[in-house]
Design a protein around this motif. Structure first.
Motif, PDB file in Angstrom:
ATOM      1  N   ALA A 914       0.837  -1.201   0.000  1.00  0.00           N
ATOM      2  CA  ALA A 914       0.000   0.000   0.000  1.00  0.00           C
ATOM      3  C   ALA A 914       0.871   1.250   0.000  1.00  0.00           C
ATOM      4  N   GLN A 915       0.329   2.311  -0.582  1.00  0.00           N
ATOM      5  CA  GLN A 915       0.993   3.612  -0.597  1.00  0.00           C
ATOM      6  C   GLN A 915       0.091   4.631   0.113  1.00  0.00           C
ATOM      7  N   TYR A 916       0.712   5.690   0.629  1.00  0.00           N
ATOM      8  CA  TYR A 916      -0.034   6.645   1.454  1.00  0.00           C
ATOM      9  C   TYR A 916       0.213   8.061   0.942  1.00  0.00           C
ATOM     10  N   GLY A 917      -0.766   8.924   1.178  1.00  0.00           N
ATOM     11  CA  GLY A 917      -0.649  10.318   0.772  1.00  0.00           C
ATOM     12  C   GLY A 917      -1.287  11.249   1.777  1.00  0.00           C
ATOM     13  N   GLY A 918      -1.043  12.530   1.622  1.00  0.00           N
ATOM     14  CA  GLY A 918      -1.571  13.515   2.563  1.00  0.00           C
ATOM     15  C   GLY A 918      -0.898  13.395   3.920  1.00  0.00           C
ATOM     16  N   LEU A 919      -1.712  13.321   4.957  1.00  0.00           N
ATOM     17  CA  LEU A 919      -1.170  13.243   6.328  1.00  0.00           C
ATOM     18  C   LEU A 919      -0.779  11.826   6.710  1.00  0.00           C
ATOM     19  N   TYR A 920      -1.139  10.866   5.873  1.00  0.00           N
ATOM     20  CA  TYR A 920      -0.954   9.468   6.289  1.00  0.00           C
ATOM     21  C   TYR A 920       0.432   8.931   5.963  1.00  0.00           C
ATOM     22  N   ASP A 921       0.874   8.050   6.891  1.00  0.00           N
ATOM     23  CA  ASP A 921       2.048   7.215   6.674  1.00  0.00           C
ATOM     24  C   ASP A 921       1.762   5.888   7.366  1.00  0.00           C
ATOM     25  N   PRO A 922       2.622   4.870   7.208  1.00  0.00           N
ATOM     26  CA  PRO A 922       2.317   3.553   7.776  1.00  0.00           C
ATOM     27  C   PRO A 922       2.085   3.570   9.287  1.00  0.00           C
ATOM     28  N   ASN A 923       2.631   4.573   9.994  1.00  0.00           N
ATOM     29  CA  ASN A 923       2.518   4.570  11.454  1.00  0.00           C
ATOM     30  C   ASN A 923       1.451   5.527  11.979  1.00  0.00           C
ATOM     31  N   HIS A 924       0.712   6.144  11.098  1.00  0.00           N
ATOM     32  CA  HIS A 924      -0.330   7.059  11.546  1.00  0.00           C
ATOM     33  C   HIS A 924      -1.408   6.267  12.296  1.00  0.00           C
ATOM     34  N   PRO A 925      -1.960   6.791  13.409  1.00  0.00           N
ATOM     35  CA  PRO A 925      -2.951   6.053  14.209  1.00  0.00           C
ATOM     36  C   PRO A 925      -4.160   5.611  13.406  1.00  0.00           C
ATOM     37  N   THR A 926      -4.621   6.457  12.493  1.00  0.00           N
ATOM     38  CA  THR A 926      -5.787   6.066  11.687  1.00  0.00           C
ATOM     39  C   THR A 926      -5.436   4.903  10.764  1.00  0.00           C
ATOM     40  N   ILE A 927      -4.237   4.909  10.208  1.00  0.00           N
ATOM     41  CA  ILE A 927      -3.808   3.818   9.324  1.00  0.00           C
ATOM     42  C   ILE A 927      -3.660   2.529  10.120  1.00  0.00           C
ATOM     43  N   VAL A 928      -3.066   2.643  11.309  1.00  0.00           N
ATOM     44  CA  VAL A 928      -2.925   1.455  12.161  1.00  0.00           C
ATOM     45  C   VAL A 928      -4.305   0.886  12.488  1.00  0.00           C
ATOM     46  N   ALA A 929      -5.232   1.787  12.846  1.00  0.00           N
ATOM     47  CA  ALA A 929      -6.594   1.340  13.142  1.00  0.00           C
ATOM     48  C   ALA A 929      -7.258   0.722  11.913  1.00  0.00           C
ATOM     49  N   PHE A 930      -7.001   1.305  10.751  1.00  0.00           N
ATOM     50  CA  PHE A 930      -7.600   0.788   9.512  1.00  0.00           C
ATOM     51  C   PHE A 930      -7.187  -0.667   9.266  1.00  0.00           C
ATOM     52  N   TRP A 931      -5.909  -0.935   9.378  1.00  0.00           N
ATOM     53  CA  TRP A 931      -5.445  -2.298   9.097  1.00  0.00           C
ATOM     54  C   TRP A 931      -5.934  -3.276  10.158  1.00  0.00           C
ATOM     55  N   ASN A 932      -6.026  -2.801  11.393  1.00  0.00           N
ATOM     56  CA  ASN A 932      -6.570  -3.678  12.434  1.00  0.00           C
ATOM     57  C   ASN A 932      -8.030  -4.025  12.153  1.00  0.00           C
ATOM     58  N   VAL A 933      -8.782  -3.044  11.668  1.00  0.00           N
ATOM     59  CA  VAL A 933     -10.185  -3.291  11.336  1.00  0.00           C
ATOM     60  C   VAL A 933     -10.302  -4.261  10.157  1.00  0.00           C
ATOM     61  N   VAL A 934      -9.488  -4.041   9.126  1.00  0.00           N
ATOM     62  CA  VAL A 934      -9.553  -4.897   7.941  1.00  0.00           C
ATOM     63  C   VAL A 934      -9.246  -6.349   8.293  1.00  0.00           C
ATOM     64  N   GLU A 935      -8.337  -6.554   9.245  1.00  0.00           N
ATOM     65  CA  GLU A 935      -7.990  -7.916   9.638  1.00  0.00           C
ATOM     66  C   GLU A 935      -9.162  -8.640  10.285  1.00  0.00           C
ATOM     67  N   THR A 936     -10.098  -7.862  10.853  1.00  0.00           N
ATOM     68  CA  THR A 936     -11.278  -8.482  11.474  1.00  0.00           C
ATOM     69  C   THR A 936     -12.377  -8.776  10.463  1.00  0.00           C
ATOM     70  N   PHE A 937     -12.244  -8.291   9.210  1.00  0.00           N
ATOM     71  CA  PHE A 937     -13.264  -8.520   8.190  1.00  0.00           C
ATOM     72  C   PHE A 937     -13.257  -9.995   7.767  1.00  0.00           C
ATOM     73  N   ASP A 938     -14.452 -10.463   7.405  1.00  0.00           N
ATOM     74  CA  ASP A 938     -14.516 -11.796   6.824  1.00  0.00           C
ATOM     75  C   ASP A 938     -14.189 -11.708   5.330  1.00  0.00           C
TER      76      ASP A 938
END
Length: 1017
Positions: A914-938
Motif C-alpha cells: 500500500a501507498q499513502y498520501g496527505g497526512l498518512y504514513d504507515p505509522n499514523h494512528p488512523t492507518i494502524v486502526a484501519f489495518w486492524n479493522v480490515v484484519e477483522t473482516f470476513d
C-alpha cells in the motif's frame, strides 16, 4: 552378278609430272572408300540371301509340319509339330477340335509318356498365350476348354488313374513358372468391363485361377507360390467382380483358398513392393468384396495375414486415397467430421495440414483417378458393419492395432467415423485392454530420455500407445463429466470412463513425459525414425507429439474443472533449471520478435506447432502450459509484454516520446462505450491513451490522466459493453458471458463492435488492468484455439445437454425418437431448421451414427453459431496480445489474468504494497486502526473493500505488487460524519481521520456495502 569390279587398277604408264603428292593421296582415299562400300554391299547381299533362303525353308518346313498335323493331330508327331508351329491359331484350333477329354491323355500311357508330358506342358502355355492375344475370338472358347481339361485332375484320372493328379500338377507347375497368373490377369483385363460378361471364355478362365489349389497339397511350395501369384495378379484386376459372370463369380468366391492366407505371411512385403499404386488400390477393393463373409470362419493366423496385407498396402498409398471425397452419394450425405482434433493451430484445417503429420517419404506415386464403383467398395473398409465384423473376428491385437492405425492415418478425413465405429464395437473394452495389457507396462514415458523413445527395441510399444491416445481423445469428445468421474446416475448401464482415475493419473504422467521429451529435444526425423519405421508407422515424431499433447490437454481440462490429480502432478520443472528456463524463453520470444521483421514471417499466424519447432521452451509453454507453474507463466507473460513495450520505446510512459505518441480522447459521461468505439476502434492502443471525461454540462473534468483515469474508462466501458441488454452478449446459467448467436449479431456493425471489445480487453491484459467480467469456459477455450467438449454444453443449454446425454445412453432404437441431422434455432419467435450436414433432414439418427450427431449438435451450439462473432473478437484481441502468449494458459487461467484470482485476500500482502498520501504514513494512528479493522473482516467484507477501491473484487495473481496503480490511502479531512470514498481510477481510498477503530469500522462497512463509489473531488 559379280565381275572384276573389286580388282585394283594398276597404271603402268608412270606418274605425270603435273600430279602433286596431295592429289595422289586424295585419289587413294577415294578408291579406298569405294572398295569399302563395295564390301558392305557384298555382305548385305549375302545376309539378304540367307534370310530369304531361311524364310523359304521355314515356309516349307511349316507346310510339312502342318501336313503332318493335319494327317494325325492326336499322335506324338502331331504334338511335336504343334509345338514347333507355336502360336498358330489355326493349328491350335485344329488340335483342340481333334481331341476330347480321353484322347488328350491317351499318349500319356504309352511309350511316349515322357515326351508327351514335355510337349503337352508347352501346348498348354501356347493355348493360354493365344487366349491372351485374342480373348474375344471365337476359337478362344476351344482353347479355354482344352486348358480346363489339361489342368483338371479328375479329367486326367479318368485315363491315367492315380497318375492323373501328378500329371495335372506338372502342367500347372510349368505354367506357373511361365507366368500363368499374369497371363490369366491379362486375358481377363482384355475383356472390357460390362461387355461379354456372360462369354464362355470368361466362364472358362475364372475357374483356372483356383484350379491349382485343388491339385497341390497345402504343404507344397507350389501351393504358396500359386497363392502369392493369385493375390499379386488376379486380386489386382480392376473391378474384378464386375468383369466375371455371376455363376463364375459365385464359384470363385466359394473356392478361393483364403483360409490358407497365412502361408504367404512372409511374402506380404514382396507382394506390395512389386505392385503399382493402381494394383494396390484394386487389391484392397477386391479383398473387401471377397473377404468379409469369411471373417468368422478364417483361421486366426490367416486373418492376421489378411490384416497385415491391408495394413502394409494402405501404408504405401498416399493419404486420402481410400477416402478422396466427402460428397453426398445417392441422395445421402457423408456425416463424418473433417477432423476431430483440437483446433490448436492458426492454420486452416485442410488436408495439406493433416498430411504434415505423416511420413510423406513412404509415398512414391499416386494411383489413377478412382472409378466410382471402386471408390464405393473402398469406403466399406471404414464402415461400422465392416469394422464390427473385423474386430470381433480378429484374435491378434497386434495385427488389429496396426490395421486400425493404418486406416486412421490413411483416411484422416474419416478419422472421426472410424474411431466412433471402433468405440461402438468395443465400448471401453479396447481402451482398457490397450492400457492395462500393453501401454501401462511399456517403457515409453518412464523417463524423459529421447533415446528411450527413439530406440528400435521399443518399436512394438508405439502402435498400442498411439491407438490408445487416438481412441481416448475421441472418447473425451462425447464424455460428460458425470461419466468421466463415474458419478452418472442416468442409467445403471450408462457407459463410464474406461480408465479409472488412478489409471488416468499414471497414464497422464506417462504421456506428459513423452510430450515433454519431444518438445524439449530437437527432433531429427531422418536419424530417429528407426522406432517408428520398425513399428510400421508413417506418422512423424511431430504427429506423435501432437496426438499425445491433445490427449493430455483433454485430461487436464477435466482435472482443472474438478481436480483429482496429486499436487504438482502436471509439473515438469524438476527436469530443467527454472531461472534459466525463464531467461531462455524470454530470449526465444525476442528472437521470434526479430523474425517478425521478415516479410515472409507472420507471428500472428504462427501455430503452436510452428512455435514449438522454432523454440522448444515456447513450444512447452504453448502446448503444455500446465507443465510449468502458473505464477511462473504469468511472470513470463508480463516479461513478454515488457519486451514488446521496450521494442516500441514505451517502457516509460512519462518519457518525452511517449507523451508525444499519446492518443488524446474526450469521452462523455453516459456515452462511454459509444465515444470509445468511435475514437479508439482504429487507434494504436499499445501507445498511451489519455482520457478526458466530459461531464453532463459539457465541461472537461479536472485532472491529468496518469493511468488512473484510463483504468476508470476501461472499467466503465466494460460495464456498458457487456451489459446483456445491449444484445451483443448473453449470460449462461453461471452468469458467464458469451457472444449472442442471433443473426443480427453477425452483421458488419455488430462484428465491428466485437472487434473493438476484443481490442479493449487486449489493452486491459496488456496493461495488467483487472476487469470484473467473467466469460463462459467454452468461449475462453476459443481464445486458446482449443476445441469445446460436450460437457461445456451443460452451462450453455442444460436442456439440450441432458437430451444429448439421454440419446447417448438410450437403450432402445434411436430411430424411434424421429431425430435427423438437423437442429432447430429460434430467433424473435421465428423457428428455422438448419442441416448439420448436407441433406441432413433426410438422414435419420441411428444407433450407429448417434455419436456423430451428438458431436455435431454440440459443435454447432458451442462453435458454429458464434463463429463470426468469435473471429471478430479474436482479431481485435490479437491486435494487442500475441496469441501465443495467451496459449500459455488454459481457460480458467485466462480468466484469472483478466479479472484476478478468486482466492482469499491476503491483508498482509495488501498492507505491504500500500501507498499513502496527505497526512498518512504507515505509522499514523488512523492507518494502524484501519489495518486492524480490515484484519477483522470476513472474506466477503474484504472482497467488498477491494471492489470499492479498485472496482474489482479479486486480487492480482502475483500479489498486490502487480496491482496497477498500487492500492493507496490518503486523508479526507477530519469530519467524522463523512463516509470514506474512493477513486477507483487510481485505486485510491479517501479515508477521513476517525478518532477510534469502532467509528472507522462502522463508517467503512457502510461505505463498502452501500454502493458509494467514485469521488469526483
Amino acid at each position: 552378278m559379280f565381275g572384276n569390279e573389286n580388282r585394283r587398277t594398276i597404271n603402268l604408264g608412270g606418274t605425270s609430272s603435273a600430279t602433286t603428292q596431295a592429289s595422289i593421296l586424295d585419289q587413294a582415299r577415294v578408291r579406298r572408300l569405294q572398295r569399302e562400300s563395295e564390301r558392305r554391299r557384298h555382305d548385305n547381299a549375302i545376309r539378304i540371301q540367307a534370310w530369304w533362303r531361311g524364310c523359304r525353308e521355314a515356309r516349307l518346313t511349316r507346310s510339312q509340319l502342318r501336313r503332318v498335323l493335319d494327317q494325325d493331330a492326336t499322335s506324338i508327331n502331331g504334338l511335336r509339330c504343334l509345338v514347333l508351329l507355336g502360336r498358330d491359331a489355326s493349328a491350335l484350333t485344329l488340335w483342340c477340335n481333334s481331341n476330347n477329354e480321353t484322347s488328350i491323355f491317351q499318349l500319356a500311357t504309352g511309350p511316349y509318356a515322357a515326351s508327351w508330358l514335355v510337349l503337352i506342358r508347352q501346348i498348354a502355355h501356347l493355348l493360354l498365350q493365344a487366349v491372351v492375344k485374342a480373348p474375344l475370338a471365337e476359337q478362344s472358347i476351344a482353347y479355354t476348354n482344352a486348358l480346363s481339361v489339361l489342368l483338371s485332375p479328375s479329367a486326367a484320372s479318368k485315363v491315367l488313374g492315380q497318375d492323373g493328379t501328378p500329371v495335372a500338377a506338372e502342367i500347372i507347375q510349368y505354367l506357373s513358372r511361365h507366368g500363368f497368373y499374369s497371363d490369366l490377369s491379362k486375358a481377363i483385363c482384355a475383356v472390357p468391363v460390362g461387355q461379354h460378361k456372360n462369354s464362355q471364355v470368361l466362364s472358362g478362365l475364372v475357374p483356372l485361377a483356383i484350379q491349382p489349389f485343388s491339385v497341390f497339397s497345402l504343404t507344397s511350395p507350389a501351393y504358396s507360390t500359386c497363392l502369392i501369384a493369385l493375390v499379386s495378379h488376379v486380386f489386382t484386376i480392376p473391378l474384378l467382380p464386375n468383369r466375371i459372370p455371376l455363376q463364375s463369380l459365385t464359384n470363385l468366391s466359394s473356392n478361393l483358398p483364403m483360409s490358407s492366407l497365412h502361408m504367404i505371411q512372409d511374402d506380404v512385403s514382396t507382394i506390395i513392393d512389386r505392385a503399382t499404386p493402381d494394383d494396390k488400390v484394386n487389391l484392397i477393393s477386391n479383398l473387401l468384396v471377397f473377404m468379409p463373409p469369411r471373417y468368422a470362419k478364417l483361421r486366426k493366423d490367416s486373418l492376421d495375414t489378411y490384416l497385415l496385407l491391408l495394413t502394409r498396402t494402405i501404408n504405401t498409398l498416399p493419404v486420402h486415397t481410400l477416402a478422396p471425397s466427402q460428397l453426398a452419394q445417392n441422395g445421402t450425405s457423408d456425416i463424418s467430421l473433417a477432423d476431430d482434433s483440437d483446433s490448436d493451430s492458426d492454420e486452416p484445417r485442410t488436408r495439406v495440414a493433416v498430411v504434415s503429420s505423416f511420413n510423406a517419404e513412404s509415398v512414391v506415386a499416386k494411383p489413377s483417378p478412382l472409378d466410382a464403383r471402386t471408390l464405393k467398395r473402398l469406403r466399406t473398409i471404414y464402415s461400422l458393419g465392416h469394422l464390427k465384423a473385423l474386430i470381433s473376428a480378429a484374435s491378434s491385437r497386434e495385427a488389429l492395432i496396426g490395421f486400425l492405425l493404418a486406416l486412421v492415418i490413411g483416411c484422416p478425413s474419416e478419422k472421426g467415423d472410424i474411431l466412433r465405429a471402433v468405440l461402438d464395437c468395443t465400448g471401453g473394452g479396447l481402451i482398457r485392454e490397450l492400457y492395462r495389457f500393453q501401454v501401462r507396462a511399456c517403457p515409453l514415458g518412464k523417463d524423459t530420455d529421447m533415446s528411450t523413445l527413439s530406440a528400435q527395441t521399443n518399436a512394438s510399444s508405439w502402435p498400442p500407445l498411439i491407438l490408445l491416445v487416438d481412441v481416448y481423445n475421441q472418447t473425451l469428445l462425447t464424455m460428460g463429466d458425470d461419466e468421466f468421474f463415474g458419478t452418472s446416475v442416468t442409467s445403471t448401464s450408462a457407459p463410464r470412463n474406461p480408465l479409472s482415475l488412478d489409471e488416468l493419473t499414471t497414464f497422464s504422467r506417462q504421456l506428459l513425459n513423452i510430450a515433454f521429451t519431444l518438445y524439449w529435444h530437437p527432433i531429427e526425423e531422418q536419424r530417429n525414425r528407426a522406432a517408428l519405421d520398425a513399428a510400421g508407422l508413417r506418422i512423424t515424431w511431430e504427429g506423435v507429439r501432437d496426438l499425445v499433447t491433445r490427449c493430455l490437454v483433454g485430461i487436464h481440462g477435466r482435472d482443472s474443472r474438478k481436480p483429482f490429480m496429486p499436487k504438482d502432478h502436471w509439473l515438469v520443472t524438476s527436469n530443467f533449471d527454472v531461472p534459466s528456463f525463464v531467461e531462455a524463453a524470454i530470449f526465444e520470444e525476442q528472437q521470434l520478435a526479430e523474425a517478425e521483421a521478415s516479410p515472409s514471417v507472420s507471428r500472428r499466424n504462427m501455430s503452436a506447432r510452428q512455435v514449438a519447432y522454432l523454440s522448444p521452451r515456447l513450444g512447452i509453454l504453448n502446448n503444455l502450459p500446465f507443465a510449468v507453474p502458473f505464477a511462473l507463466r504469468v511472470s513470463i507473460f508480463r516479461a513478454f509484454v515488457l519486451n514488446d513495450k521496450q521494442s516500441r520505446g514505451a517502457s516509460d510512459r512519462y518519457s518525452y516520446e511517449m507523451r508525444r505518441a499519446r492518443t488524446l480522447v474526450r469521452v462523455r459521461r453516459g456515452h462511454v462505450s459509444q465515444d470509445g468505439f468511435d475514437k479508439l476502434s482504429e487507434a494504436d492502443l499499445k501507445a498511451p491513451i489519455e482520457i478526458t471525461f466530459i461531464d453532463q454540462f459539457g465541461q472537461e473534468e479536472a485532472g491529468i490522466d496518469g493511468g488512473g483515469v484510463f483504468k476508470e474508462f476501461l472499467t466503465s466501458l466494460s460495464k456498458e459493453v457487456f451489459d446483456t441488454d445491449r444484445g451483443l452478449w448473453l449470460s449462461s446459467n453461471n452468469n458467464e458471458l458469451y457472444p449472442n448467436p442471433h443473426a443480427y449479431a453477425t452483421d458488419a456493425h455488430s462484428l465491428a463492435w466485437f472487434r473493438f471489445i476484443g481490442r479493449i480487453l487486449g489493452k486491459a491484459l496488456y496493461e495488467g488492468i483487472l476487469l470484473d467480467v467473467a466469460f463462459a469456459g467454452f468461449f475462453l477455450a476459443k481464445w486458446l484455439k482449443k476445441r469445446s467438449f460436450l460437457d461445456d454444453l451443460a452451462s450453455l443449454d442444460p436442456d439440450l445437454y441432458n437430451g444429448l446425454i439421454f440419446l447417448k445412453h438410450y437403450e432402445g432404437n434411436p430411430e424411434d425418437l424421429s431425430l435427423n441431422f438437423t437442429i432447430t434455432v429460434e430467433e424473435f419467435g421465428d423457428t428455422k431448421t438448419i442441416d448439420l450436414v448436407p441433406n441432413g433432414s433426410n438422414i435419420p439418427v441411428t444407433r450407429e451414427n448417434r455419436l456423430a450427431y451428438i458431436t455435431l449438435v454440440a459443435d454447432f451450439r458451442l462453435t458454429k453459431q458464434i463463429k463470426l462473432q468469435s473471429e471478430a473478437f479474436f482479431e481485435g484481441l490479437s491486435d494487442m496480445v500475441d496469441p501465443k502468449w495467451l496459449r500459455m494458459f488454459n481457460q480458467h487461467e485466462v480468466q484469472i489474468l483478466l479479472g484476478g484470482v478468486n482466492s482469499p485476500i491476503d491483508v498482509d500482502d495488501l498492507r505491504n504494497n500500500a501507498q499513502y498520501g496527505g497526512l498518512y504514513d504507515p505509522n499514523h494512528p488512523t492507518i494502524v486502526a484501519f489495518w486492524n479493522v480490515v484484519e477483522t473482516f470476513d472474506h466477503e467484507q474484504r472482497r467488498a473493500l477491494l471492489r470499492f477501491v479498485t472496482s474489482c473484487s479479486r486480487p492480482p495473481l502475483l500479489g498486490f505488487k502487480e496491482l496497477v496503480p498500487h492500492f493507496a490511502i490518503r486523508d479526507a479531512g477530519s469530519d467524522i460524519a463523512r463516509l470514506p470514498t474512493s477513486s477507483t481510477c487510481v485505486n485510491l481510498l479517501k479515508l477521513p481521520l476517525y478518532p477510534n477503530a469502532a467509528i472507522l469500522r462502522e463508517k467503512l462497512l457502510k461505505s463498502i456495502t452501500s454502493g458509494a463509489g467514485f469521488d469526483l473531488s
